[in-house]
Write a protein that holds these residues in place. Structure first.
Motif, mmCIF file in Angstrom:
data_model
loop_
_atom_site.group_PDB
_atom_site.id
_atom_site.type_symbol
_atom_site.label_atom_id
_atom_site.label_comp_id
_atom_site.label_asym_id
_atom_site.label_seq_id
_atom_site.Cartn_x
_atom_site.Cartn_y
_atom_site.Cartn_z
ATOM 1 N N ALA A 16 4.911 -1.789 10.511
ATOM 2 C CA ALA A 16 5.208 -1.234 11.836
ATOM 3 C C ALA A 16 6.391 -0.270 11.738
ATOM 4 O O ALA A 16 7.220 -0.362 10.841
ATOM 5 C CB ALA A 16 5.525 -2.357 12.816
ATOM 6 N N TYR A 17 6.434 0.656 12.682
ATOM 7 C CA TYR A 17 7.501 1.651 12.710
ATOM 8 C C TYR A 17 8.571 1.265 13.723
ATOM 9 O O TYR A 17 8.261 0.889 14.852
ATOM 10 C CB TYR A 17 6.944 3.035 13.062
ATOM 11 N N LEU A 18 9.828 1.380 13.287
ATOM 12 C CA LEU A 18 10.956 1.220 14.196
ATOM 13 C C LEU A 18 11.189 2.519 14.947
ATOM 14 O O LEU A 18 11.491 2.519 16.133
ATOM 15 C CB LEU A 18 12.220 0.816 13.410
ATOM 16 N N THR A 29 8.724 -4.822 4.684
ATOM 17 C CA THR A 29 8.443 -6.256 4.726
ATOM 18 C C THR A 29 8.514 -6.665 6.194
ATOM 19 O O THR A 29 8.967 -5.884 7.044
ATOM 20 C CB THR A 29 9.497 -7.056 3.935
ATOM 21 N N ASP A 30 8.110 -7.870 6.507
ATOM 22 C CA ASP A 30 8.392 -8.376 7.845
ATOM 23 C C ASP A 30 9.904 -8.340 8.024
ATOM 24 O O ASP A 30 10.652 -8.704 7.111
ATOM 25 C CB ASP A 30 7.890 -9.812 8.008
ATOM 26 N N CYS A 31 10.355 -7.901 9.184
ATOM 27 C CA CYS A 31 11.796 -7.742 9.423
ATOM 28 C C CYS A 31 12.218 -8.484 10.686
ATOM 29 O O CYS A 31 11.479 -8.532 11.668
ATOM 30 C CB CYS A 31 12.162 -6.267 9.590
ATOM 31 N N GLU A 32 13.417 -9.022 10.619
ATOM 32 C CA GLU A 32 14.097 -9.556 11.785
ATOM 33 C C GLU A 32 15.290 -8.647 12.040
ATOM 34 O O GLU A 32 16.122 -8.448 11.150
ATOM 35 C CB GLU A 32 14.555 -10.998 11.555
ATOM 36 N N LEU A 80 22.786 -7.903 22.871
ATOM 37 C CA LEU A 80 21.916 -7.841 21.702
ATOM 38 C C LEU A 80 20.571 -8.484 21.987
ATOM 39 O O LEU A 80 20.481 -9.458 22.733
ATOM 40 C CB LEU A 80 22.571 -8.564 20.517
ATOM 41 N N THR A 81 19.533 -7.930 21.378
ATOM 42 C CA THR A 81 18.218 -8.566 21.433
ATOM 43 C C THR A 81 17.694 -8.717 20.013
ATOM 44 O O THR A 81 17.967 -7.876 19.144
ATOM 45 C CB THR A 81 17.210 -7.744 22.270
ATOM 46 N N LEU A 82 16.970 -9.788 19.791
ATOM 47 C CA LEU A 82 16.319 -10.011 18.502
ATOM 48 C C LEU A 82 14.920 -9.437 18.565
ATOM 49 O O LEU A 82 14.239 -9.539 19.595
ATOM 50 C CB LEU A 82 16.246 -11.502 18.187
ATOM 51 N N ARG A 83 14.490 -8.813 17.472
ATOM 52 C CA ARG A 83 13.149 -8.249 17.428
ATOM 53 C C ARG A 83 12.533 -8.527 16.057
ATOM 54 O O ARG A 83 13.156 -8.307 15.026
ATOM 55 C CB ARG A 83 13.179 -6.747 17.667
ATOM 56 N N HIS A 84 11.298 -8.973 16.093
ATOM 57 C CA HIS A 84 10.513 -9.113 14.870
ATOM 58 C C HIS A 84 9.714 -7.818 14.719
ATOM 59 O O HIS A 84 9.028 -7.395 15.652
ATOM 60 C CB HIS A 84 9.571 -10.311 14.949
ATOM 61 N N ASP A 134 16.974 -9.704 8.353
ATOM 62 C CA ASP A 134 16.111 -10.104 7.243
ATOM 63 C C ASP A 134 15.036 -9.046 7.073
ATOM 64 O O ASP A 134 14.469 -8.560 8.056
ATOM 65 C CB ASP A 134 15.467 -11.467 7.532
ATOM 66 N N GLY A 135 14.778 -8.669 5.819
ATOM 67 C CA GLY A 135 13.712 -7.717 5.542
ATOM 68 C C GLY A 135 14.229 -6.389 5.013
ATOM 69 O O GLY A 135 15.428 -6.216 4.781
ATOM 70 N N VAL A 136 13.282 -5.467 4.838
ATOM 71 C CA VAL A 136 13.593 -4.149 4.303
ATOM 72 C C VAL A 136 12.903 -3.089 5.153
ATOM 73 O O VAL A 136 11.696 -3.168 5.403
ATOM 74 C CB VAL A 136 13.122 -4.003 2.834
ATOM 75 N N LEU A 137 13.690 -2.096 5.577
ATOM 76 C CA LEU A 137 13.164 -0.923 6.252
ATOM 77 C C LEU A 137 13.177 0.247 5.277
ATOM 78 O O LEU A 137 13.993 0.275 4.358
ATOM 79 C CB LEU A 137 14.026 -0.555 7.467
ATOM 80 N N ARG A 138 12.296 1.199 5.510
ATOM 81 C CA ARG A 138 12.228 2.398 4.669
ATOM 82 C C ARG A 138 12.327 3.622 5.563
ATOM 83 O O ARG A 138 11.571 3.781 6.516
ATOM 84 C CB ARG A 138 10.896 2.413 3.919
ATOM 85 N N SER A 139 13.272 4.503 5.240
ATOM 86 C CA SER A 139 13.401 5.775 5.937
ATOM 87 C C SER A 139 12.639 6.809 5.126
ATOM 88 O O SER A 139 12.808 6.912 3.908
ATOM 89 C CB SER A 139 14.879 6.157 6.040
#
Length: 188
Positions: free
Chosen positions: A35-37, A98-101, A26-30, A52-57
């Protein structure tokens, strides 16, 4: 990593050695807000777990409008499963609202874990089933005809989310205009 492990343990048993192996992959990413995943036209090479945070599809419809398909919040996975497993080009976008972890598993590490951990595929099949059920429940919101009912169900199903994401995304998700959403919110 503990939230990730606890989430997986809901779907099957993993011993300490397997957990250590998983954690090593596993890797952690901010991911900063905006920004787009992942983006349309790419092949998904990673699976993400929101710490932590919210992503939007979202996707662009035939009118060129940005349509919110669903939200991914804490303790949920995101992956474009067809793209990830079948190397197909993605049709949509996933953006940090939002900012995401995030905790990230790369496809090659996922495949190694699948080959090494006996119950890995079964666990992820159960995770995928849970995701599909949640997604179907979210889509039911958009079938409702009355905007007021859609909004009330949104508030029930996603407590607190309306305060974390721009209302234009909520309106898009519900299939109503931002001005209609504003009127509904004023009535409450």
């Amino acid at each position: 990593m503990e939230a990730f492990t606890n989430y997986l343990l809901q779907f099957g048993h993993l011993n300490e050695q397997q957990i250590r192996l998983i954690h090593s992959k596993l890797t952690l990413r901010h991911l900063p807000k905006g920004a787009y995943l992942s983006e349309a036209g790419q092949v998904a090479r990673e699976l993400a777990f929101v710490v932590d945070g919210v992503l939007r599809s979202s996707f662009y419809n035939n009118k060129g409008e940005d349509v919110t398909h669903y939200f991914i919040t804490e303790n949920h996975f995101y992956v474009d499963i067809d793209s990830f497993l079948h190397k197909m080009f993605s049709m949509g976008y996933v953006q940090a609202v939002t900012d995401c972890e995030l905790i990230i598993i790369k496809i090659e590490d996922y495949e190694e874990l699948s080959a090494t951990i006996l119950d890995w595929d079964l666990i992820f099949q159960k995770v995928a089933n849970k995701f599909l059920i949640e997604k179907m429940n979210r889509l039911k919101l958009n079938i409702m005809e009355e905007a007021q009912v859609k909004y009330e169900l949104f508030l029930q199903n996603f407590p607190g989310l309306v305060n974390r994401v721009p209302l234009v995304y909520v309106a898009s998700f519900l299939g109503i205009t931002p001005s209609s959403l504003s009127r509904i919110r004023r009535k409450k």
